[in-house]
Design a protein around this motif. Structure first.
Motif, PDB file in Angstrom:
ATOM      1  N   THR A  74       0.628  -1.235  -0.068  1.00 28.13           N
ATOM      2  CA  THR A  74       0.023   0.147  -0.148  1.00 28.13           C
ATOM      3  C   THR A  74       0.989   1.131   0.081  1.00 28.13           C
ATOM      4  O   THR A  74       2.018   1.181   0.108  1.00 28.13           O
ATOM      5  N   ARG A 133      -4.750  -3.741 -10.075  1.00 26.08           N
ATOM      6  CA  ARG A 133      -5.842  -3.324 -10.678  1.00 26.08           C
ATOM      7  C   ARG A 133      -6.808  -2.477  -9.478  1.00 26.08           C
ATOM      8  O   ARG A 133      -7.571  -1.726  -9.471  1.00 26.08           O
ATOM      9  N   SER A 134      -6.147  -2.513  -8.150  1.00 25.76           N
ATOM     10  CA  SER A 134      -6.869  -1.712  -7.162  1.00 25.76           C
ATOM     11  C   SER A 134      -6.306  -0.279  -7.183  1.00 25.76           C
ATOM     12  O   SER A 134      -5.113  -0.019  -7.191  1.00 25.76           O
ATOM     13  N   GLU A 151      -6.094   2.300  -5.463  1.00 29.44           N
ATOM     14  CA  GLU A 151      -5.337   3.081  -4.362  1.00 29.44           C
ATOM     15  C   GLU A 151      -3.800   2.606  -4.158  1.00 29.44           C
ATOM     16  O   GLU A 151      -2.933   3.109  -3.648  1.00 29.44           O
ATOM     17  N   ILE A 152      -3.616   1.396  -5.047  1.00 29.91           N
ATOM     18  CA  ILE A 152      -2.224   1.022  -4.990  1.00 29.91           C
ATOM     19  C   ILE A 152      -1.159   1.671  -5.991  1.00 29.91           C
ATOM     20  O   ILE A 152      -1.371   1.611  -7.104  1.00 29.91           O
ATOM     21  N   GLU A 186      -4.749 -10.652  -7.443  1.00 27.54           N
ATOM     22  CA  GLU A 186      -5.490  -9.740  -7.590  1.00 27.54           C
ATOM     23  C   GLU A 186      -4.930  -8.436  -7.998  1.00 27.54           C
ATOM     24  O   GLU A 186      -5.773  -7.617  -8.950  1.00 27.54           O
ATOM     25  N   ASN A 187      -3.594  -8.383  -8.153  1.00 29.93           N
ATOM     26  CA  ASN A 187      -2.881  -7.267  -8.478  1.00 29.93           C
ATOM     27  C   ASN A 187      -1.594  -7.835  -9.003  1.00 29.93           C
ATOM     28  O   ASN A 187      -0.626  -6.788  -9.248  1.00 29.93           O
TER      29      ASN A 187
END
Ligand code: PLP
Length: 409
Positions: free
Chosen positions: A193, A222-223, A225-226, A342-343
């Protein structure tokens, strides 16, 4: 009498993927009728996209004309590519990076492996465990470690990435000089993060340390905020270098193009305490030992940043990320513990207590190739890495076989 570099004798097993390949070859030889499905090595399977191929051809055609032919280019890369990188990969994300801080190369493997030679021998080095093995092995080759004891080289500080810290290493209590970080991570697929990266940047500034940040898989995040780049973090321009590659982003593993970012604000001391710009040191190294990436390859790489190129390469990474989703879903449904996917294009699966045993069983009973987690570090023991790089039908077939195997347990 000529002698070998003794440090090479310290290297543990042969390179992880060589061992995997040898085992797979032996299995296929003994079982010629069995169809093996590979979710092992992280190599792309989809071809180059149309607008990139067009640009590649255009570059070759220019080389065939007297008026546009090019010989040696700038070692650091052509301005058109460095400018496109600065604008699209950094400025567009609010990160300040200038074209003069970008060094185009033929791969992040070479860059992450070679970078250590800019520094003194007596560094305190922190390397995540598990991680892409090149960081450890190149420091072993350079003589910065002792022998390996129980899978860990003396003299290195290992930064454990485990379930307990969500596979993001904790900030060390001791002072380190050179820290390797890799996010999205190979092999765990974990991401850091903004707050976690900020803590690393603050640590590095406090200890006058340098972070080598490998973001080879940034295109899979894909998130929203990352962060994609460490240079999205305040203060990183004083204490970080970043490695990026077109390999996974745009299917360039066989084409070869990558780049390294060194802010002109990173200063490193010599023995007398005099500060040197790290960028100048790397420039000296790069232009002495490297003669630039081929012109057509750089034209092809620049096409990644056109509107059409961006759309096309996004489809490539979306395709692999859908594979990753399917893999993670199948693993979770089988009741196994999984992270990643996921990312990042890798799913990290707890598969028992012995990674190579799990690898052998999966190869023998399901004829699927995965990668043993222990090959990435001692914290990887008991895990396997499942790669999302393959054709959809093959991923689905492999997941069907794995599900049947896991159901029998
Ligand atoms: N960095 C990481 C974390 C990787 O996983 C890889 C390739 O698998 C590389 C760098 C190498 O990339 P390249 O193809 O640009 O040499």
């Amino acid at each position: 009498m000529i002698r070998i570099n003794e440090n090479y004798q310290k290297l543990q097993a042969s390179y992880l993927f060589v061992t995997v390949a040898r085992k797979v070859e032996a299995f296929q030889k003994a079982n010629p009728d069995k169809k093996i499905l590979r979710l092992g090595i992280g190599d792309v399977t989809l071809p180059l996209t149309p607008s990139i191929v067009q640009a590649f051809h255009r570059g070759v055609d220019e080389m065939a004309q007297d008026s546009t032919f090019k010989g040696y280019g700038p070692e650091q890369g052509y301005a058109f590519l460095r400018e496109a990188i600065a604008e699209h990969d950094f400025e567009a994300r609010g990160a300040k990076v200038g074209p003069h801080e970008i060094f185009v190369s033929d791969g992040s493997k070479c860059d992450t492996g070679n970078f250590q030679e800019l520094f003194s021998q007596d560094l305190k080095i922190g390397i995540p465990d598990p991680v892409y093995p090149v960081y450890v092995d190149t420091n072993v080759m350079a003589g910065r470690t002792g022998l390996a004891v129980n899978g860990r080289y003396e003299g290195l500080t290992y930064l454990n990435a485990t379930k307990a810290n969500d596979f993001v290493p904790d900030i060390p209590s001791q002072a380190l000089d050179l820290i390797y970080l890799c996010f999205p991570n190979n092999p765990t697929g974990a991401v850091a993060t903004r707050a976690q990266l900020k803590a690393w940047v603050d640590y590095a500034r406090q200890h006058q340390a340098l972070i080598l940040f490998d973001a080879a898989y940034a295109a899979f995040i894909r998130s929203p905020e990352i962060p994609h780049s460490i240079f999205e973090i305040e203060g990183a321009r004083e204490c970080a270098v970043e490695f990026r590659s077109f390999s996974k982003t745009a299917g360039f593993t066989g084409v070869r193009c990558a780049y390294t970012v060194i802010p002109d604000t990173v200063l490193i001391s010599d023995e007398q305490g005099k500060k040197h710009r790290l960028l100048d040191l790397w420039n000296r190294r790069h232009s002495t030992k490297f003669n630039g990436v081929s012109y057509p390859v750089q034209v092809a790489a620049a096409a990644v940043y056109t509107d059409q190129g961006k759309k096309e390469v996004r489809q490539l990474t979306d395709y692999y990320m859908e594979n990753a989703r399917l893999i993670r879903q199948a693993v979770t449904q089988a009741g196994l513990e999984a992270t990643g996917g996921e990312n990042g294009p890798y799913v990290w699966v707890k598969a028992g207590s012995d990674s190579w045993k799990a690898f052998d069983e999966i190869l023998e009973k399901a004829q699927v190739v995965v990668t043993p987690g222990s090959g990435f570090g001692t914290c990887g023991e008991g895990y396997i890495r499942i790669s999302a790089f393959n054709h959809r039908e093959k991923v689905q077939e492999a997941l069907g076989r794995l599900t049947r195997l896991w159901q029998q347990k």
